[in-house]
Design an enzyme around this catalytic site. Structure first.
Site, PDB file in Angstrom:
ATOM      1  N   GLU A 264      -2.311  -9.292   5.505  1.00 13.80           N
ATOM      2  CA  GLU A 264      -2.817  -9.375   4.065  1.00 13.80           C
ATOM      3  C   GLU A 264      -2.203  -8.447   2.916  1.00 13.80           C
ATOM      4  O   GLU A 264      -2.082  -9.091   1.993  1.00 13.80           O
ATOM      5  CB  GLU A 264      -4.567  -9.306   4.195  1.00 13.80           C
TER       6      GLU A 264
ATOM      7  N   CYS B 197      -9.470  -5.003   7.307  1.00 13.57           N
ATOM      8  CA  CYS B 197      -9.853  -3.394   7.433  1.00 13.57           C
ATOM      9  C   CYS B 197     -10.517  -3.629   6.298  1.00 13.57           C
ATOM     10  O   CYS B 197     -10.320  -4.364   4.830  1.00 13.57           O
ATOM     11  CB  CYS B 197      -8.395  -3.312   8.108  1.00 13.57           C
TER      12      CYS B 197
ATOM     13  N   CYS C 236      -7.275  -3.986   3.142  1.00 12.84           N
ATOM     14  CA  CYS C 236      -7.094  -4.895   3.076  1.00 12.84           C
ATOM     15  C   CYS C 236      -8.237  -5.630   2.311  1.00 12.84           C
ATOM     16  O   CYS C 236      -8.125  -6.409   0.990  1.00 12.84           O
ATOM     17  CB  CYS C 236      -6.564  -5.612   4.398  1.00 12.84           C
TER      18      CYS C 236
END
Length: 150
Positions: free
Chosen positions: A54, A82, A85
């Site tokens: 990402e 996560c 990101c």
């Protein structure tokens, strides 16, 4: 192209990441009908803990548009983002997030800290989960099973 086609591109990036020995996560950023960026994880290759798919895709799309804002663009990723990101997705002002498998341990969208529900979150994209979930889960499961056998 359809959402399914964009997710297929993300899966191709995830599979390429696995072939490089990286955790198989792929991401694609789309604006209108144009693919702005695509990437797979490269944390090991680049020795960079921030080189998640990402993050790399957001950097590429931002560079292509010469803007830190990706307003109106959509992100397709094979695994739930996560916290790092998710924050980048928020700061980039991505319009929509489509992701495959949920990540109970490291995810921060529907699991963990649920970043976009935080009072301090600047921008929340529309979220669509479970897109290609079975395939994404199998890809990750097979990758880690192979690593344990080595």
């Amino acid at each position: 192209m359809t959402r399914r086609d964009y997710m297929a591109l993300a899966f191709a990036e995830a599979e390429a990441a696995a072939a490089r020995g990286e955790v198989p996560v792929g991401a694609v950023i789309v604006s209108g009908s144009s693919v702005l960026a695509s990437a797979g994880n490269r944390t090991r290759e680049l020795n960079d803990p921030t080189a998640h798919a990402e993050m790399l895709a957001i950097r590429e799309a931002s560079a292509k548009l010469s803007s830190e804002r990706l307003t109106g663009a959509d992100l397709y990723v094979t695994l739930e983002p996560c916290t790092m990101c998710a924050a980048a997705i928020s700061f980039a002002r991505l319009r929509r997030l489509y992701f495959g498998a949920a990540d109970e341990k490291g995810g921060a969208v529907i699991n963990g800290v649920r970043f976009f529900s935080s009072e301090t979150c600047h921008h929340m994209p529309e979220i669509y989960s479970g897109i290609g979930e079975v395939r994404a889960s199998a890809l990750l499961r097979d990758f880690f099973r192979e690593r344990r056998e080595i």
